[in-house]
Design a protein around this motif. Structure first.
Motif, mmCIF file in Angstrom:
data_model
loop_
_atom_site.group_PDB
_atom_site.id
_atom_site.type_symbol
_atom_site.label_atom_id
_atom_site.label_comp_id
_atom_site.label_asym_id
_atom_site.label_seq_id
_atom_site.Cartn_x
_atom_site.Cartn_y
_atom_site.Cartn_z
ATOM 1 N N PRO A 1 0.802 -1.225 0.000
ATOM 2 C CA PRO A 1 0.000 0.000 0.000
ATOM 3 C C PRO A 1 0.833 1.272 0.000
ATOM 4 O O PRO A 1 0.290 2.335 -0.236
ATOM 5 N N GLY A 2 2.126 1.214 0.278
ATOM 6 C CA GLY A 2 2.930 2.430 0.188
ATOM 7 C C GLY A 2 2.771 3.350 1.367
ATOM 8 O O GLY A 2 2.676 4.565 1.204
ATOM 9 N N ALA A 3 2.726 2.793 2.578
ATOM 10 C CA ALA A 3 2.642 3.613 3.787
ATOM 11 C C ALA A 3 3.910 3.381 4.607
ATOM 12 O O ALA A 3 4.513 2.312 4.564
ATOM 13 N N VAL A 4 4.291 4.409 5.367
ATOM 14 C CA VAL A 4 5.556 4.383 6.091
ATOM 15 C C VAL A 4 5.597 3.243 7.108
ATOM 16 O O VAL A 4 6.658 2.678 7.381
ATOM 17 N N ASN A 5 4.441 2.856 7.651
ATOM 18 C CA ASN A 5 4.418 1.850 8.716
ATOM 19 C C ASN A 5 3.716 0.557 8.304
ATOM 20 O O ASN A 5 3.169 -0.146 9.145
ATOM 21 N N VAL A 6 3.722 0.273 7.019
ATOM 22 C CA VAL A 6 3.137 -0.971 6.530
ATOM 23 C C VAL A 6 4.144 -1.671 5.611
ATOM 24 O O VAL A 6 4.710 -1.039 4.709
ATOM 25 N N ILE A 7 4.370 -2.947 5.847
ATOM 26 C CA ILE A 7 5.229 -3.744 4.981
ATOM 27 C C ILE A 7 4.594 -3.802 3.591
ATOM 28 O O ILE A 7 3.380 -4.002 3.478
ATOM 29 N N ALA A 8 5.404 -3.629 2.563
ATOM 30 C CA ALA A 8 4.877 -3.628 1.194
ATOM 31 C C ALA A 8 4.334 -5.012 0.837
ATOM 32 O O ALA A 8 5.028 -6.009 0.953
ATOM 33 N N GLY A 9 3.085 -5.055 0.386
ATOM 34 C CA GLY A 9 2.483 -6.308 -0.038
ATOM 35 C C GLY A 9 2.672 -6.557 -1.527
ATOM 36 O O GLY A 9 2.486 -7.670 -2.008
ATOM 37 N N GLN A 10 3.034 -5.534 -2.250
ATOM 38 C CA GLN A 10 3.167 -5.652 -3.700
ATOM 39 C C GLN A 10 4.194 -4.645 -4.214
ATOM 40 O O GLN A 10 4.208 -3.499 -3.774
ATOM 41 N N ALA A 11 5.045 -5.080 -5.109
ATOM 42 C CA ALA A 11 5.990 -4.168 -5.763
ATOM 43 C C ALA A 11 5.928 -4.430 -7.260
ATOM 44 O O ALA A 11 6.011 -5.576 -7.695
ATOM 45 N N ASP A 12 5.740 -3.366 -8.031
ATOM 46 C CA ASP A 12 5.693 -3.457 -9.492
ATOM 47 C C ASP A 12 6.943 -2.814 -10.080
ATOM 48 O O ASP A 12 7.243 -1.661 -9.783
ATOM 49 N N LEU A 13 7.652 -3.558 -10.901
ATOM 50 C CA LEU A 13 8.900 -3.082 -11.484
ATOM 51 C C LEU A 13 8.840 -3.174 -13.005
ATOM 52 O O LEU A 13 8.211 -4.075 -13.555
ATOM 53 N N SER A 14 9.557 -2.287 -13.657
ATOM 54 C CA SER A 14 9.806 -2.436 -15.087
ATOM 55 C C SER A 14 11.210 -3.006 -15.269
ATOM 56 O O SER A 14 12.074 -2.816 -14.419
ATOM 57 N N LEU A 15 11.416 -3.715 -16.362
ATOM 58 C CA LEU A 15 12.761 -4.195 -16.699
ATOM 59 C C LEU A 15 12.956 -3.998 -18.188
ATOM 60 O O LEU A 15 12.125 -4.419 -18.999
ATOM 61 N N ASP A 16 14.050 -3.347 -18.532
ATOM 62 C CA ASP A 16 14.427 -3.105 -19.925
ATOM 63 C C ASP A 16 15.755 -3.825 -20.155
ATOM 64 O O ASP A 16 16.708 -3.600 -19.429
ATOM 65 N N LEU A 17 15.778 -4.711 -21.154
ATOM 66 C CA LEU A 17 16.937 -5.587 -21.357
ATOM 67 C C LEU A 17 17.385 -5.520 -22.810
ATOM 68 O O LEU A 17 16.571 -5.691 -23.717
ATOM 69 N N ARG A 18 18.667 -5.282 -23.018
ATOM 70 C CA ARG A 18 19.210 -5.153 -24.379
ATOM 71 C C ARG A 18 20.531 -5.908 -24.520
ATOM 72 O O ARG A 18 21.276 -6.031 -23.553
ATOM 73 N N ALA A 19 20.820 -6.349 -25.725
ATOM 74 C CA ALA A 19 22.108 -6.972 -26.014
ATOM 75 C C ALA A 19 22.378 -6.821 -27.498
ATOM 76 O O ALA A 19 21.497 -6.416 -28.267
ATOM 77 N N ALA A 20 23.610 -7.148 -27.907
ATOM 78 C CA ALA A 20 24.000 -6.977 -29.309
ATOM 79 C C ALA A 20 23.264 -7.956 -30.212
ATOM 80 O O ALA A 20 23.051 -7.680 -31.385
ATOM 81 N N THR A 21 22.877 -9.109 -29.669
ATOM 82 C CA THR A 21 22.106 -10.072 -30.475
ATOM 83 C C THR A 21 20.883 -10.536 -29.683
ATOM 84 O O THR A 21 20.884 -10.516 -28.447
ATOM 85 N N ASP A 22 19.871 -10.963 -30.405
ATOM 86 C CA ASP A 22 18.658 -11.454 -29.751
ATOM 87 C C ASP A 22 18.962 -12.673 -28.892
ATOM 88 O O ASP A 22 18.391 -12.843 -27.805
ATOM 89 N N ASP A 23 19.875 -13.531 -29.359
ATOM 90 C CA ASP A 23 20.175 -14.757 -28.608
ATOM 91 C C ASP A 23 20.799 -14.457 -27.255
ATOM 92 O O ASP A 23 20.414 -15.030 -26.231
ATOM 93 N N GLU A 24 21.779 -13.565 -27.249
ATOM 94 C CA GLU A 24 22.411 -13.177 -25.977
ATOM 95 C C GLU A 24 21.377 -12.607 -25.013
ATOM 96 O O GLU A 24 21.359 -12.922 -23.822
ATOM 97 N N ARG A 25 20.516 -11.752 -25.569
ATOM 98 C CA ARG A 25 19.508 -11.092 -24.750
ATOM 99 C C ARG A 25 18.525 -12.118 -24.169
ATOM 100 O O ARG A 25 18.208 -12.095 -22.969
ATOM 101 N N ASP A 26 18.071 -13.032 -25.007
ATOM 102 C CA ASP A 26 17.067 -13.992 -24.538
ATOM 103 C C ASP A 26 17.656 -14.963 -23.522
ATOM 104 O O ASP A 26 16.996 -15.344 -22.547
ATOM 105 N N ALA A 27 18.923 -15.335 -23.713
ATOM 106 C CA ALA A 27 19.575 -16.221 -22.746
ATOM 107 C C ALA A 27 19.729 -15.510 -21.398
ATOM 108 O O ALA A 27 19.530 -16.106 -20.327
ATOM 109 N N MET A 28 20.059 -14.219 -21.468
ATOM 110 C CA MET A 28 20.196 -13.449 -20.222
ATOM 111 C C MET A 28 18.856 -13.353 -19.499
ATOM 112 O O MET A 28 18.790 -13.490 -18.280
ATOM 113 N N TRP A 29 17.779 -13.136 -20.239
ATOM 114 C CA TRP A 29 16.459 -13.055 -19.608
ATOM 115 C C TRP A 29 16.116 -14.375 -18.894
ATOM 116 O O TRP A 29 15.609 -14.375 -17.772
ATOM 117 N N ASP A 30 16.428 -15.504 -19.537
ATOM 118 C CA ASP A 30 16.152 -16.787 -18.887
ATOM 119 C C ASP A 30 16.890 -16.889 -17.558
ATOM 120 O O ASP A 30 16.330 -17.342 -16.560
#
Lengths: 418, 418
Positions: free
Chosen positions: A273-302
């Motif tokens: 909920p995003g309150a100073v005195n409550v443990i977070a029940g949910q965190a939403d993150l973005s991830l942007d992943l790049r590499a010189a080739t699709d294969d390198e990138r996909d292996a890294m994601w795995d």
């Protein structure tokens, strides 16, 4: 290297002045933020259209909000060589990422106004490259490439406005977005100038470079689910803290990418909920992943995914993953690489530098209907997506010269082909 | 243990029904969120006042938005024994944290309506204990304790509304907040019933416990500053990623606290610019830190701060720290501990359990003007600050019996003292 040739009147100063003028079209008074289908988007289109008309181009806004200008070639209705880049920005942006390429293209069109060309010349200011509003990048150029996905209509911005609603609000008709698509036979090629967004030209003391290939990014949304509980009353063994799990994942993502040739970035995080005195029940993150080739990138994601799942399992957390965006590596056409390389030599750099782009570009989308070529312009300290973005007038001047020369180079090849 | 005595008509079912009724006063249709100086705060006050009046109390809202009810004692204008807790909630809250104590106090007042008492009996529903709106906890009870700090007027909520503006919007006069303060000679003592917010009563299979001391929290705002740059174009050696630094700090905070008897929670995080393809230039975190003693807590903070600074320095980041809240450990008066302990024995638990509270309570603020005592009620799985908060009717019934007995116990001691 021979000393650089620089024609002070080639329009570089005007291009930089126009970049600064476009800063006025922003959502916030104290910083630059211009996202898709906003009043500031419309304003930037109008200003750009006025400059296009002064360069002798006939202008229109297409069915996806992209700003276009065109002059005919020696033959009526000939296909067009398209020059361009994008006019949208990230939040708190610099003045050049995207805009520089559009304004350099207009400067070139102005200089070639009296020069006969065997094809039409078009300039485009794409309306959405960054994906900052709807989380989906390259919307403008994908409409032009005819790769618009109807599933996108339900994408929503942070205020809950859907892409469909935003289209209508901007005065566009969602039903007609297909009309923005261009057919391959209408396009000779696509050339894009852009700031490098990296430090290599600066390190090599060069104004310009030609691009060999554009890395394709994959973008994910990660949702870490734990349990919201009282910050004081919940002892550690009972905690399932989504934010500590997310923090550990963010550190692991960096560690894995750093140990490889990949680049991974978590640029967004929100907790509930995003309150100073409550443990977070949910965190939403973005991830942007790049590499010189699709294969390198996909292996890294795995590997990343397995590591994130391991971290979460250890903490009694679960993780949900959805892929938001996926673009394959887009190679620049070898004949256009050669045209641009040769064009750069006319600016005094006898051995132009080849670069691969870690950043995505509109050219990636256009690649599905036309050969693409890219010209990179040095920027200070490799900075982009930040108000401190900076380019030097001399580099822009060389860039305009090279882009003009590349247009003539394409004409020569095209002529020889027929 | 002797079998529990349970009078089905002692009001426990009604207390639980009223807790559910208060859920209707919320900022969001699908979850409970009732923060200070909002329309839902006013609604909860009105409903509570109606129940107070049915219990024979005369009601008023004080100059800080707290809801009060009072009946006189045998002597007119005698000082008051105050029973209460708070009516505000965290975002996405459960139905009992705070509200249960207020409604149990009203049930006790109702049961004692015909019983002569040597002091006045007051019930209070404090208006802000959680600090969810302005980041500063115990605003309601601090006004009553006369410890209101004029610097708070400029605190702002997430929409930018200042505490001063919110006061005026609620129909309160900021200039008159001092009138909410009670003098020590007006208050016999303060008793608060509250859910345990921890798992110990459940583990020991007991309905109730008495509190020895309340841990004081310190709350900090941490701002990690790096540099916003392009996610694709910026190689790792050039990155100063505020979010990766923050992630490492969050993991370190947990590691340090876990290895000690402290409890530390990062419940909030925000990053700027917050775009999927831009490295975070800034991360803002909250930190809530608690321990059984002020010394342990303060020593832990010194270690955490040094560790966070080390992490940031290693990454080329800087960190700014500001303290938002600091409360000392508040001991419950030993005579009230004994009164409550004895009262619990009358419910069938011959050896009542002593607990210390890791969570903060209004009693901490009231401690500066009166002796305090607290009665904890078992809650399911120690859960609080979450919709899954749950109490059992039998425990509430025992709690009402014990709280009533404690009021009579205070009367006996008070009588003996005079």
């Amino acid at each position: 290297m021979t000393p650089p040739r620089h024609d002070a009147r080639n329009g570089a100063a005007e291009v930089l002045a126009r970049c600064a003028e476009l800063d006025a079209f922003t959502a916030a008074p104290d910083r630059l933020e211009r996202v898709y289908l906003t009043p500031e988007h419309a304003g930037a289109n109008r200003a750009t259209a006025a400059w296009m008309e002064r360069a002798g181009l006939t202008t229109w806004v297409d069915a996806a909000g992209n700003q276009w200008g065109r002059r005919e070639g020696s033959t009526p209705d000939a296909p067009a060589l398209v020059l361009g880049s994008h006019l949208d920005t990230v939040p708190d942006a610099g003045s050049y990422d995207g805009m520089l390429g559009v304004l350099m293209a207009i400067a070139v069109a102005e200089r070639l106004q009296e020069t006969p060309l065997p094809f039409a010349l078009e300039v485009v200011g794409f309306s959405d490259e960054e994906g900052a509003r709807f989380g989906k990048a390259l919307l403008g150029s994908q409409a032009v490439a005819g790769t618009w996905d109807p599933a996108w209509w339900e994408l929503r911005d942070q205020s809950g406005v859907s892409l469909r609603e935003a289209f209508t609000g901007f005065g566009l008709d969602p039903e007609r977005v297909g009309e923005a698509a261009r057919r391959p036979e209408q396009v000779v090629a696509y050339l894009e100038a852009h700031i490098e967004q990296g430090p290599e030209l600066e390190a090599a003391d060069r104004s310009l470079g030609y691009v060999t290939t554009i890395a394709g990014a994959r973008r994910f949304h990660l949702r870490v689910l734990g349990e919201a509980r009282h910050a004081g009353g919940t002892p550690y063994p009972r905690r399932r803290d989504a934010l500590v799990g997310a923090g550990e994942a963010i550190v692991a993502i960096e560690r894995l990418a750093r140990a490889s040739d990949c680049i991974a970035t978590v640029g967004q995080i929100e907790v509930r909920p995003g309150a100073v005195n409550v443990i977070a029940g949910q965190a939403d993150l973005s991830l942007d992943l790049r590499a010189a080739t699709d294969d390198e990138r996909d292996a890294m994601w795995d590997r990343m995914r397995a590591e994130i799942e391991r971290i979460c399992a250890q903490r009694g957390l679960t993780v949900e993953v959805s892929e938001q965006h996926r673009a394959s590596v887009a190679p620049c056409a070898s004949w256009l690489q050669e045209v641009i390389r040769t064009a750069i030599t006319t600016t005094g750099d006898s051995e132009p530098m080849a670069l691969w782009s870690r950043a995505g570009h509109d050219a990636m989308a256009v690649a599905s209907i036309a050969d693409i070529g890219m010209l990179f312009v040095r920027c200070r300290d490799g900075i982009s997506h930040h108000p401190a973005e900076e380019v030097r007038e001399i580099d822009v001047a060389h860039g305009i010269d090279a882009l003009e020369r590349a247009v003539l180079g394409v004409a020569e090849v095209w002529h020889a082909d027929r």
